[in-house]
Write an enzyme that holds these catalytic residues in place. Sequence first.
Site, PDB file in Angstrom:
ATOM      1  N   ASP A 225       0.638  -1.067   0.079  1.00  0.00           N
ATOM      2  CA  ASP A 225      -0.034  -0.120   0.114  1.00  0.00           C
ATOM      3  C   ASP A 225       0.609   1.885   0.029  1.00  0.00           C
ATOM      4  OD1 ASP A 225      -2.708   0.843   0.215  1.00  0.00           O
ATOM      5  OD2 ASP A 225      -2.090   2.146   2.060  1.00  0.00           O
ATOM      6  N   GLU A 274      14.493 -15.797  -0.166  1.00  0.00           N
ATOM      7  CA  GLU A 274      14.584 -16.895   0.227  1.00  0.00           C
ATOM      8  C   GLU A 274      13.200 -17.566   0.425  1.00  0.00           C
ATOM      9  OE1 GLU A 274      15.062 -15.284   4.709  1.00  0.00           O
ATOM     10  OE2 GLU A 274      17.239 -13.520   3.821  1.00  0.00           O
TER      11      GLU A 274
END
Length: 563
Positions: A225, A274
Amino acid sequence: MTDQLSAPPSALVDPGVAAPASWWRDAVIYQIYPRSFADSDGDGIGDLPGIRSRLPYLRDLGVDAVWLSPFYASPQADAGYDVADYRTVDPMFGTLADARALLGDAHDLGLRVIVDLVPNHSSDQHEWFRRALAEGPGSPLRARYHFRPGRGADGELPPNDWPSIFGGPAWTRTTDPDGTPGDWYLHLFAPQQPDFNWDHPAVADEFRTILRFWLDLGVDGFRIDVAHGLVKAEGLPDVGVRTEWHLLDVGVSPCFDRDGVHDIYRSWRTILDEYPGERIAVAEAWAPTLGRVADYVRPDELHQAFNFSYLGTAWDAAAQRRAISESLAAMRQVGAPATWTLSNHDVVRHTNRLLQPDDGDVAGRRPAEVDPVAGLRRARAATLLLLALPGSAYLYQGEELGLPEVVDLPPEVRQDPAFHRATGQDGYRDGCRVPIPWAGDRPPYGFGPPGGASWLPQPASWAGLSVAAQQGDPASTLELYRAALALRRADPALGAADNLRWCAAPEGLLVFERGTSLRCTVNMSAGPIRIPRPGAALLTSGPADLSGAQVVIPADTTVWWAV
Ligand code: GLC
């Protein structure tokens, strides 16, 4: 009627580029606005168990992923975009166990789940902010937000001249614990949404752990956002021009699109990478040029950015062609897929917007009444165009039902915080947030249990628009979306490749091919256009006789052809 003599493919405008195949590069992502999707407990507000119960519908619709607007603990001053606790589900929406169950069910159905992350500001009920206020001027927690003394003899004027996007100044004065007027704090949106100070290391650390929290829970990505707002110009300088700032349109300013935001996204990308399974992030970034938007999706930053310049493009063949070409070119520079959106929870639904007069507000902040039949015809044509474009498409809940904007909500039921602020600018977002009709002939149309409420009133005329009413009717908007999404999934030409080729066409007709097997023709002119039939019609957005050697494409109609 315009006659087209021939339609040979013209010069390559957008040359094919082989892009690595990744699920998100051509994904269709469906935005769920949780409070308006499905209400399991009859309190009039949608919730996570409600969403869970409707996941098979989304699988059958044929989307690849859902994006959930915020469902975190929040006083709901801005419908959940004011987060009090980033790791808790608001009881109004359910529990963390519900979120986990939703993720499990979605994954079992082959749907990915993206959640909203709100890093620009918190709620004023966030623990950091509450303590910063309670502890008074010396509190170290104040450095995590933007607290400043006021200007004027007694500090009675805001520290600078920034306007809030929701109207009025972007500053609110605090009261010290002893009751005297104190410093001011910055809020680019509502006063209940204080902006974080992203120069403070604790803020950056906190958001890295929030990312991991949700990634560990199994989310497939984040919608970021106000991604362009986190970093403010040093010293918070005046802008000097007294204009309003608007959602989706702020231009260049000392608090938006600063270069420093990119360091944040580079650090987030390493976290996303990751995790197995290609977790992604999509930026809600309003930047002055497409080139600046592309900076957010460089290979070591976020994966996608919303294409607001396309959303704001008028229904005009030349303008659309330009916007599409420029979007593809900008994203190609950085190797990112383009994205396409026509509706979301902040803009007027495209059933209305594309027909509204272009008064410089093409992003559709102020809804207007339009002829509903003409509006739907154009919206269906626009959707079929959107779904034929290379890249990723974002759909907003209810557009697959052809829902119109609700333009006549009385002021007393409206909840958009901006509606109730001084200028009311950008305050008309409730009209696209009215709960979804699922079945039945009266409100709440299966949104919640029979006889239950809905937090915004649903129009009496929506029975025929419900999922149950449209299901199985080949002429319905729901079945058009299903057919388009099924074809998109099945046709390799519509896959991730950046392989759009413009074809010669008479004025008002947009014609392009994807690969060598699919042609899309969109009549954006006021009248019908005759062309030689290019191939076998696969799908059309509205009624048309496409059987002869010459075919007539009606106005506001899109046809997909197998060529
Ligand atoms: C984004 C959201 C909008 C919200 C604003 C403040 O623009 O999409 O709904 O009001 O941010 O968080």
